[in-house]
Design a protein around this motif. Structure first.
Motif, PDB file in Angstrom:
ATOM      1  N   ASP A 101       0.830  -1.200   0.000  1.00 41.87           N
ATOM      2  CA  ASP A 101       0.000   0.000   0.000  1.00 41.87           C
ATOM      3  C   ASP A 101       0.869   1.256   0.000  1.00 41.87           C
ATOM      4  OD1 ASP A 101      -2.669  -0.310  -0.250  1.00 41.87           O
ATOM      5  OD2 ASP A 101      -3.163   0.083   1.837  1.00 41.87           O
ATOM      6  N   TYR A 102       1.942   1.182   0.760  1.00 38.38           N
ATOM      7  CA  TYR A 102       2.842   2.330   0.903  1.00 38.38           C
ATOM      8  C   TYR A 102       3.425   2.734  -0.454  1.00 38.38           C
ATOM      9  CZ  TYR A 102       6.763   5.101   2.635  1.00 38.38           C
ATOM     10  OH  TYR A 102       7.652   6.108   2.867  1.00 38.38           O
ATOM     11  N   GLU A 103       3.867   1.755  -1.223  1.00 40.65           N
ATOM     12  CA  GLU A 103       4.423   2.038  -2.548  1.00 40.65           C
ATOM     13  C   GLU A 103       3.344   2.563  -3.490  1.00 40.65           C
ATOM     14  OE1 GLU A 103       7.498  -1.278  -3.645  1.00 40.65           O
ATOM     15  OE2 GLU A 103       6.177  -2.035  -2.077  1.00 40.65           O
ATOM     16  N   PHE A 104       2.174   1.955  -3.418  1.00 40.90           N
ATOM     17  CA  PHE A 104       1.077   2.373  -4.288  1.00 40.90           C
ATOM     18  C   PHE A 104       0.727   3.844  -4.084  1.00 40.90           C
ATOM     19  CE2 PHE A 104      -3.617   3.041  -4.094  1.00 40.90           C
ATOM     20  CZ  PHE A 104      -3.829   3.203  -5.459  1.00 40.90           C
ATOM     21  N   TYR A 105       0.519   4.247  -2.830  1.00 41.46           N
ATOM     22  CA  TYR A 105       0.130   5.626  -2.573  1.00 41.46           C
ATOM     23  C   TYR A 105       1.264   6.606  -2.869  1.00 41.46           C
ATOM     24  CZ  TYR A 105      -4.216   4.066  -0.405  1.00 41.46           C
ATOM     25  OH  TYR A 105      -5.449   3.515  -0.179  1.00 41.46           O
ATOM     26  N   SER A 106       2.499   6.194  -2.600  1.00 45.52           N
ATOM     27  CA  SER A 106       3.638   7.067  -2.883  1.00 45.52           C
ATOM     28  C   SER A 106       3.745   7.346  -4.386  1.00 45.52           C
ATOM     29  CB  SER A 106       4.939   6.423  -2.377  1.00 45.52           C
ATOM     30  OG  SER A 106       4.911   6.238  -0.982  1.00 45.52           O
ATOM     31  N   VAL A 107       3.666   6.283  -5.205  1.00 44.68           N
ATOM     32  CA  VAL A 107       3.740   6.446  -6.654  1.00 44.68           C
ATOM     33  C   VAL A 107       2.535   7.227  -7.169  1.00 44.68           C
ATOM     34  CG1 VAL A 107       3.726   5.202  -8.863  1.00 44.68           C
ATOM     35  CG2 VAL A 107       5.143   4.380  -6.975  1.00 44.68           C
ATOM     36  N   GLN A 108       1.368   6.963  -6.598  1.00 46.67           N
ATOM     37  CA  GLN A 108       0.157   7.688  -7.010  1.00 46.67           C
ATOM     38  C   GLN A 108       0.309   9.187  -6.770  1.00 46.67           C
ATOM     39  OE1 GLN A 108      -3.631   7.622  -4.668  1.00 46.67           O
ATOM     40  NE2 GLN A 108      -4.410   6.495  -6.441  1.00 46.67           N
ATOM     41  N   ILE A 109       0.858   9.534  -5.609  1.00 45.10           N
ATOM     42  CA  ILE A 109       1.074  10.951  -5.302  1.00 45.10           C
ATOM     43  C   ILE A 109       2.102  11.549  -6.259  1.00 45.10           C
ATOM     44  CG2 ILE A 109       2.035  12.526  -3.567  1.00 45.10           C
ATOM     45  CD1 ILE A 109       0.709  10.690  -1.457  1.00 45.10           C
ATOM     46  N   GLY A 110       3.146  10.776  -6.597  1.00 43.04           N
ATOM     47  CA  GLY A 110       4.144  11.249  -7.555  1.00 43.04           C
ATOM     48  C   GLY A 110       3.539  11.522  -8.914  1.00 43.04           C
ATOM     49  N   GLU A 111       2.596  10.662  -9.330  1.00 43.23           N
ATOM     50  CA  GLU A 111       1.924  10.864 -10.616  1.00 43.23           C
ATOM     51  C   GLU A 111       1.047  12.118 -10.591  1.00 43.23           C
ATOM     52  OE1 GLU A 111       1.483   6.170 -12.018  1.00 43.23           O
ATOM     53  OE2 GLU A 111      -0.048   7.111 -10.752  1.00 43.23           O
ATOM     54  N   ARG A 112       0.343  12.322  -9.502  1.00 42.61           N
ATOM     55  CA  ARG A 112      -0.588  13.444  -9.428  1.00 42.61           C
ATOM     56  C   ARG A 112       0.128  14.781  -9.286  1.00 42.61           C
ATOM     57  NH1 ARG A 112      -5.535  11.311  -5.504  1.00 42.61           N
ATOM     58  NH2 ARG A 112      -6.131   9.506  -6.795  1.00 42.61           N
ATOM     59  N   THR A 113       1.310  14.750  -8.686  1.00 44.71           N
ATOM     60  CA  THR A 113       2.040  15.998  -8.462  1.00 44.71           C
ATOM     61  C   THR A 113       3.137  16.221  -9.504  1.00 44.71           C
ATOM     62  OG1 THR A 113       3.551  14.868  -6.938  1.00 44.71           O
ATOM     63  CG2 THR A 113       1.614  15.942  -5.982  1.00 44.71           C
ATOM     64  N   ILE A 262       1.755  11.227   7.397  1.00 45.07           N
ATOM     65  CA  ILE A 262       1.512  10.503   8.644  1.00 45.07           C
ATOM     66  C   ILE A 262       0.581   9.321   8.394  1.00 45.07           C
ATOM     67  CG2 ILE A 262       0.509  10.662  10.950  1.00 45.07           C
ATOM     68  CD1 ILE A 262       3.125  12.117  10.751  1.00 45.07           C
ATOM     69  N   GLN A 263      -0.455   9.542   7.615  1.00 47.27           N
ATOM     70  CA  GLN A 263      -1.407   8.475   7.316  1.00 47.27           C
ATOM     71  C   GLN A 263      -0.748   7.343   6.536  1.00 47.27           C
ATOM     72  OE1 GLN A 263      -4.280  10.829   5.243  1.00 47.27           O
ATOM     73  NE2 GLN A 263      -5.425  11.388   7.083  1.00 47.27           N
ATOM     74  N   LEU A 264       0.090   7.693   5.565  1.00 46.36           N
ATOM     75  CA  LEU A 264       0.783   6.686   4.773  1.00 46.36           C
ATOM     76  C   LEU A 264       1.760   5.879   5.631  1.00 46.36           C
ATOM     77  CD1 LEU A 264       1.605   8.423   1.382  1.00 46.36           C
ATOM     78  CD2 LEU A 264       0.387   6.281   1.701  1.00 46.36           C
ATOM     79  N   THR A 265       2.462   6.563   6.504  1.00 40.03           N
ATOM     80  CA  THR A 265       3.459   5.895   7.338  1.00 40.03           C
ATOM     81  C   THR A 265       2.806   4.896   8.273  1.00 40.03           C
ATOM     82  OG1 THR A 265       4.786   7.918   7.248  1.00 40.03           O
ATOM     83  CG2 THR A 265       5.408   6.290   8.879  1.00 40.03           C
ATOM     84  N   GLN A 266       1.602   5.193   8.731  1.00 38.07           N
ATOM     85  CA  GLN A 266       0.873   4.243   9.564  1.00 38.07           C
ATOM     86  C   GLN A 266       0.654   2.920   8.847  1.00 38.07           C
ATOM     87  OE1 GLN A 266      -2.743   5.658  11.550  1.00 38.07           O
ATOM     88  NE2 GLN A 266      -2.000   7.743  11.342  1.00 38.07           N
ATOM     89  N   LYS A 267       0.506   2.970   7.528  1.00 32.47           N
ATOM     90  CA  LYS A 267       0.255   1.766   6.751  1.00 32.47           C
ATOM     91  C   LYS A 267       1.504   0.907   6.612  1.00 32.47           C
ATOM     92  CE  LYS A 267      -3.466   3.797   4.021  1.00 32.47           C
ATOM     93  NZ  LYS A 267      -4.502   2.820   4.399  1.00 32.47           N
ATOM     94  N   MET A 268       2.673   1.507   6.794  1.00 33.16           N
ATOM     95  CA  MET A 268       3.907   0.772   6.643  1.00 33.16           C
ATOM     96  C   MET A 268       4.386   0.166   7.955  1.00 33.16           C
ATOM     97  SD  MET A 268       7.711   2.140   5.826  1.00 33.16           S
ATOM     98  CE  MET A 268       7.824   2.558   7.558  1.00 33.16           C
TER      99      MET A 268
END
Length: 375
Positions: A101-113, A262-268
């Motif tokens: 999940d952590y990788e998914f959201y990180s890459v998703q944010i990179g795509e959007r920004t 913070i929310q993403l880090t909780q998932k890791m």
């Protein structure tokens, strides 16, 4: 731009696996079919190819051709198929079991920004640091573990073969046994007759741990127990804090808002004290409190961290501060691992020597009496 991670539903795979379960499995030492070492190589190569001007699909195809294992090739072939069908890279990763999940959201944010290259680079650095930590821990504990196993084998051999041999000699010659000798012989007889109980207890413990490892009460009490162990508890706490600073450093570098980070880090992170602290920190930030003020409330964090973060907030240097914190904690982990190894090794040797010496002394005291009787 902010992303409210907690509003995203916890989707399940078509085959019935839960994302959070997969995330937890990935973090385990032997849990993932696509290891952290492979992920480090993947993100490093992908970043280099993207920087060289290749399209994302072409870069993944080149990496796929370099894979030696069929399962690894299949992973990237699936990613390529997703990309060809028009899916984003984050979605393509999301559909593979080996990516978290952590990788998914990180890459998703990179795509959007528009910072995908930067996110890929930070993921490479993240897994490099994580693998360095793992190598440091394995290097520190490998020799003590070998000593411990040697001690166990030596003690089992003596209790199974050496002590019974002496006991038979004493019985045949009707030698009066000292207290310590009789206790050692009784322990040996018990071990020979009921060794299966120890195997059963060990097996039940492993199965029980696997069944309850995701339960909140187990996480709470097991982590509390670990933190109370001298040397080891503080070492584990530093490792988890380093994981936190690495994750936040990655996300801030990708221009992710603090709350989303913070929310993403909780998932890791699955370490209960830190995970629980991050949930409360998230609530405090939503109420308008600063990160430094929130962190200062929790003992799992060092006081120096809240002070440095306060300075970072005042000077708008969050990324720099978290990078330095990560470097500091990694150096401290390396130092503590060496110290832990230097403490455990002599303790193990002394323990082995004391047990073996006790058994030998207990066996040889009656031998002197026996030689006197025979003489």
């Amino acid at each position: 731009m902010g992303f409210e991670i907690k509003k995203v539903k916890k989707a399940k795979r078509n085959d019935g696996f839960d994302i959070d379960a997969l995330l937890k499995k990935e973090i385990n030492l032997f849990g993932s079919p696509y290891s952290d070492k492979k992920k480090e190589a993947f993100y490093t190569e992908l970043f280099v190819l993207l920087q060289a001007g290749l399209e994302l699909k072409d870069a993944v195809e080149l990496i796929s051709k370099e894979q030696k294992k069929e399962n690894d090739q299949k992973i990237f072939e699936n990613v390529i198929e997703e990309l060809i069908s028009g899916k984003n890279f984050s979605e393509a990763l999301h559909h593979q079991k080996v990516f978290t999940d952590y990788e998914f959201y990180s890459v998703q944010i990179g795509e959007r920004t528009g910072t995908l290259n930067a996110v890929i680079e930070e993921l490479s650095n993240f897994y490099k640091r994580k693998n360095d930590q793992r190598r440091t821990i394995v290097g520190a504990l490998s020799y003590p573990i070998v000593i411990l196993l040697t001690a166990i084998i030596a003690i089992v051999f003596m209790m199974q073969f050496v002590v019974p041999m002496f006991a038979e000699i004493f019985k045949q010659n009707k030698v009066e046994l000292p207290w310590i000798t009789s206790k050692i012989i009784n322990a040996s007889n018990f071990f020979r007759d009921y060794y299966w109980i120890f195997i059963l207890i060990f097996s039940v413990s492993l199965i029980s741990k696997r069944l309850v490892k995701d339960k909140i009460w187990y996480k709470k009490y097991s982590s509390s127990f670990l933190l109370k162990i001298p040397f080891v508890g503080e070492f584990i706490r530093k490792i988890k804090i380093a994981q936190f600073t690495q994750a936040i450093s990655l996300l801030i570098g990708a221009k992710v808002p603090l709350l989303s980070g913070i929310q993403l880090t909780q998932k890791m992170i699955t370490f209960y004290p830190l995970q629980n602290a991050l949930k409360r920190i998230e609530s405090d930030i939503l109420l308008g409190k600063s990160l430094s003020e929130s962190i200062a409330k929790h003992n799992v964090f060092d006081s120096k961290m809240s002070s440095l973060i306060k300075v970072a907030e005042e000077t708008n240097q969050n990324e720099v501060i978290f990078q330095r914190l990560t470097e500091q904690y990694n150096k401290e982990i390396e130092y503590r691992s060496k110290m832990l190894s230097s403490v455990i090794e002599p303790v193990m040797i002394l323990f082995l020597g004391a047990v073996v010496a006790t058994i030998l002394v207990a066996m040889y005291i009656p031998m002197f009496n026996l030689s006197t009787v025979i003489g």
